[in-house]
Design a protein around this motif. Structure first.
Motif, PDB file in Angstrom:
ATOM      1  N   ALA A 223       1.110 -23.005 -26.031  1.00  0.00           N
ATOM      2  CA  ALA A 223       1.093 -21.468 -26.116  1.00  0.00           C
ATOM      3  C   ALA A 223       0.945 -21.113 -24.492  1.00  0.00           C
ATOM      4  N   ARG A 224       0.265 -21.943 -23.759  1.00  0.00           N
ATOM      5  CA  ARG A 224       0.017 -21.442 -22.304  1.00  0.00           C
ATOM      6  C   ARG A 224       1.187 -21.614 -21.698  1.00  0.00           C
ATOM      7  N   ASP A 225       1.720 -22.775 -21.860  1.00  0.00           N
ATOM      8  CA  ASP A 225       3.200 -23.281 -21.526  1.00  0.00           C
ATOM      9  C   ASP A 225       3.117 -23.772 -20.122  1.00  0.00           C
ATOM     10  N   THR A 226       3.275 -24.899 -19.912  1.00  0.00           N
ATOM     11  CA  THR A 226       3.293 -25.728 -18.565  1.00  0.00           C
ATOM     12  C   THR A 226       4.379 -25.164 -17.818  1.00  0.00           C
ATOM     13  N   ARG A 227       5.326 -24.472 -18.317  1.00  0.00           N
ATOM     14  CA  ARG A 227       6.502 -23.689 -17.255  1.00  0.00           C
ATOM     15  C   ARG A 227       5.937 -22.619 -16.821  1.00  0.00           C
ATOM     16  N   THR A 228       4.578 -22.060 -16.994  1.00  0.00           N
ATOM     17  CA  THR A 228       4.140 -20.905 -16.678  1.00  0.00           C
ATOM     18  C   THR A 228       3.580 -21.303 -15.090  1.00  0.00           C
ATOM     19  N   ILE A 229       4.219 -20.835 -14.117  1.00  0.00           N
ATOM     20  CA  ILE A 229       3.667 -21.130 -12.959  1.00  0.00           C
ATOM     21  C   ILE A 229       2.756 -19.848 -12.547  1.00  0.00           C
ATOM     22  N   VAL A 230       1.344 -20.220 -12.156  1.00  0.00           N
ATOM     23  CA  VAL A 230       0.727 -19.425 -11.737  1.00  0.00           C
ATOM     24  C   VAL A 230       0.394 -19.320 -10.387  1.00  0.00           C
ATOM     25  N   GLY A 231       0.659 -18.308  -9.726  1.00  0.00           N
ATOM     26  CA  GLY A 231       0.590 -18.545  -8.304  1.00  0.00           C
ATOM     27  C   GLY A 231       0.537 -17.041  -7.489  1.00  0.00           C
ATOM     28  N   THR A 232       0.663 -17.084  -6.165  1.00  0.00           N
ATOM     29  CA  THR A 232       0.799 -16.124  -5.247  1.00  0.00           C
ATOM     30  C   THR A 232       2.192 -15.982  -5.002  1.00  0.00           C
TER      31      THR A 232
ATOM     32  N   GLU B  92       3.807 -16.201  -2.563  1.00  0.00           N
ATOM     33  CA  GLU B  92       4.308 -17.340  -1.529  1.00  0.00           C
ATOM     34  C   GLU B  92       4.267 -18.642  -2.256  1.00  0.00           C
ATOM     35  N   SER B  93       3.467 -19.106  -3.080  1.00  0.00           N
ATOM     36  CA  SER B  93       3.491 -20.435  -3.759  1.00  0.00           C
ATOM     37  C   SER B  93       4.735 -20.486  -5.071  1.00  0.00           C
ATOM     38  N   ILE B  94       4.923 -19.023  -5.191  1.00  0.00           N
ATOM     39  CA  ILE B  94       6.145 -19.271  -6.272  1.00  0.00           C
ATOM     40  C   ILE B  94       7.287 -19.441  -5.723  1.00  0.00           C
ATOM     41  N   ALA B  95       7.633 -18.678  -4.536  1.00  0.00           N
ATOM     42  CA  ALA B  95       8.624 -18.770  -3.543  1.00  0.00           C
ATOM     43  C   ALA B  95       8.805 -20.116  -3.232  1.00  0.00           C
ATOM     44  N   ASP B  96       7.606 -20.973  -2.935  1.00  0.00           N
ATOM     45  CA  ASP B  96       7.735 -22.471  -2.398  1.00  0.00           C
ATOM     46  C   ASP B  96       8.209 -23.215  -3.349  1.00  0.00           C
ATOM     47  N   HIS B  97       7.974 -22.806  -4.898  1.00  0.00           N
ATOM     48  CA  HIS B  97       8.530 -23.619  -5.865  1.00  0.00           C
ATOM     49  C   HIS B  97       9.818 -23.353  -6.066  1.00  0.00           C
ATOM     50  N   ILE B  98      10.250 -21.915  -6.128  1.00  0.00           N
ATOM     51  CA  ILE B  98      11.636 -21.918  -6.217  1.00  0.00           C
ATOM     52  C   ILE B  98      12.605 -22.333  -5.220  1.00  0.00           C
ATOM     53  N   GLN B  99      12.179 -22.357  -3.988  1.00  0.00           N
ATOM     54  CA  GLN B  99      12.688 -22.894  -2.889  1.00  0.00           C
ATOM     55  C   GLN B  99      12.767 -24.302  -2.986  1.00  0.00           C
ATOM     56  N   GLU B 100      11.848 -25.196  -3.321  1.00  0.00           N
ATOM     57  CA  GLU B 100      12.035 -26.516  -3.584  1.00  0.00           C
ATOM     58  C   GLU B 100      13.024 -27.013  -4.378  1.00  0.00           C
ATOM     59  N   TRP B 101      13.177 -26.302  -5.766  1.00  0.00           N
ATOM     60  CA  TRP B 101      14.012 -26.587  -6.683  1.00  0.00           C
ATOM     61  C   TRP B 101      15.184 -26.405  -6.118  1.00  0.00           C
TER      62      TRP B 101
END
Ligand SMILES: Cc1cc2nc3c(=O)[nH]c(=O)nc-3n(C[C@H](O)[C@H](O)[C@H](O)COP(=O)(O)O)c2cc1C
Length: 456
Positions: A368-377, A379-388
């Motif tokens: 329900a909470r879903d590990t796909r949900t990235i919780v962040g700022t 910058e940290s979400i953009a880091d994730h996107i950029q890394e992938w």
């Protein structure tokens, strides 16, 4: 660039699709005070969401679909919104086509519970009336509840429905090619409406379909509306490799995403296609805060709204429609028969349960909470996107919004500017059609391709 200078390869572009499921992906989103009560059937609200996505320059908005109601238990059903209270998506994107001008519009339609002539016509019309912005998410449907709305007791077997999907697709694309691009002369002086040499009757006779054709509408502006595929099983990947322009997928970690990405690109090449012509978009659900703890609080408040009965029913559904009620909630997940729904979803969930040693109750809550949900700022979400993106786990993302409009607004106003600062995302649409914005070629008609071969 001068004639003699070597062609520089076009830099890779990040692509973002907005997966809109008003009032939000999260099953209890409708209980969140920031959502709109009738969001799923409120056209003004959905137009606003699409316009927000367009202002942010998302490639497309996407609307999923089921042709039935998944939870049999009325008590559970009476506590969820989306499955009961949403527009049919092809109708919806027709309305959105007139309320937006640049963003792509993608709708799900099933190859199991439709006929190809109907869908060829619907998507050709959508492509014309949107000026080349339509996309079709080709699905084989998921569950018995859907089958039971179409004269069947059980959902078609996994292999059989992918076999039907492949033939269905072949018929649809054949119908789209009924008329050559320049067939319609509409010449008032000569009285010739179209050039009869540029009409091609399909005359398809196959295992699942017999379709004479032609289709009663000109070839779609994009040649083919953008084709999306979202199956991750072996059969799903094979279909994606042979026909998809865009693939929606789901991976909990970068290593899994990279393995899938490499496999799909290799299969696409093996199918005789350019691997750059398939855009791989894993799902990404985000909750953004100015600090991580602010974002965590937002997700915690949302998760607390979910009724445990709904969480459990959702888990049982994604495991393939199994009955979990006979098993203790605080015990482990039992061994399960192979799913005839989504094999990849079942595999991901079972792997998650085994890896984390989770009980059924813990698993339902996590899902329900879903590990796909990235919780962040931002910058940290953009880091994730950029890394992938740079690590070739993704060509972009299918962005999922836990509750609307807030998580879309936050993504548009906080994350996208950060992606732009890093030079990763467009500031303007460069193409007129969805295909152009995705960096995809317009396919020639099968008849002109045949003609070109026979002239060689
Ligand atoms: C992002 C995403 C969106 C999907 N949307 C739909 C949908 O709207 N309707 C549907 O019946 N299935 C939908 N599916 C399910 C897939 O089409 C597919 O049936 C499912 O992933 C199982 O395929 P598999 O058995 O090949 O893994 C979606 C899957 C993903 C990952």
């Amino acid at each position: 660039m001068t004639a003699s200078s070597p062609e520089r390869p076009r830099p890779r572009q990040l692509h973002l699709n907005a997966f809109l499921k008003p009032p939000g992906e999260f099953l209890a989103a409708w209980r969140h005070p920031a959502t709109v009560a009738d969001a799923g059937v409120n056209i003004r609200h959905v137009i606003e969401l699409a316009r927000t996505a367009e202002r942010a320059k998302f490639d497309a908005v996407f609307f999923a679909d089921l042709v039935g109601v998944p939870f049999a238990d009325q008590e559970v059903l009476s506590r969820v919104s989306v499955v009961n209270d949403s527009f049919e998506p092809t109708t919806l994107i027709a309305a959105l086509a007139t309320a937006t001008s640049r963003i792509g519009l993608i709708a799900t339609a099933s190859t199991t519970y439709n006929e190809p002539y109907h869908l060829a016509r619907t998507f050709a019309s959508l492509d014309h009336l949107s000026g080349g912005r339509a996309g079709w998410n080709v699905v084989t449907s998921l569950n018995d509840a859907e089958a039971q709305n179409f004269g069947l007791e059980r959902h078609l077997d996994h292999e059989l429905r992918y076999e039907r999907a492949a033939e269905f697709f072949d018929v649809v694309t054949g119908l789209w090619d009924s008329f050559d691009d320049d067939a319609f002369l509409r010449d008032q002086k000569t009285g010739i409406y179209f050039d009869e040499a540029r009409l091609h009757r399909l005359d398809h006779r196959g295992k699942h379909f017999a379709v004479t054709g032609p289709l009663n509408i000109p070839r779609p502006p994009q040649g083919r509306p953008v084709i999306v595929q979202a199956g991750s099983s072996d059969a799903g990947r094979a279909l994606a490799a042979s026909v998809a322009d865009v693939v929606f997928t789901h991976h909990p970690d970068l290593a899994g995403a990279q393995a899938y990405y490499a496999d799909l690109k290799a299969r696409t090449q093996a199918a005789g296609r350019n691997p750059d012509e398939v855009v791989v978009l894993p799902g990404l659900s985000t909750v953004v805060g100015r600090t991580i703890s602010e974002a965590e609080d937002k997700l915690e408040r949302l998760t607390a709204l979910l009724d445990p009965r709904v969480a459990l029913a959702d888990l049982a559904y994604w495991l393939g429609g199994v009955d979990l009620t006979a098993h203790p909630l605080d015990g482990p997940l039992p061994d399960l028969p192979p799913s005839n729904q989504s094999r990849s979803a079942q595999r991901h969930i079972v792997e998650r349960a085994r890896a984390g040693g989770l009980t059924i109750r813990q698993l339902a809550r996590q899902l329900a909470r879903d590990t796909r949900t990235i919780v962040g700022t931002p910058e940290s979400i953009a880091d994730h996107i950029q890394e992938w993106f740079e690590g070739r786990g993704a060509d972009g993302f299918n962005v999922v919004f836990p509750y609307l409009p807030d998580t879309l607004d936050d993504f548009a106003t906080l994350v996208i500017p950060e992606l732009r600062r890093r030079g990763l995302f467009r500031t303007e649409y460069t193409g007129r059609t969805l295909r152009e914005n995705l960096g995809l070629s317009r396919l020639p008609s099968r008849w002109s391709a045949l003609q070109a071969r026979s002239l060689r």
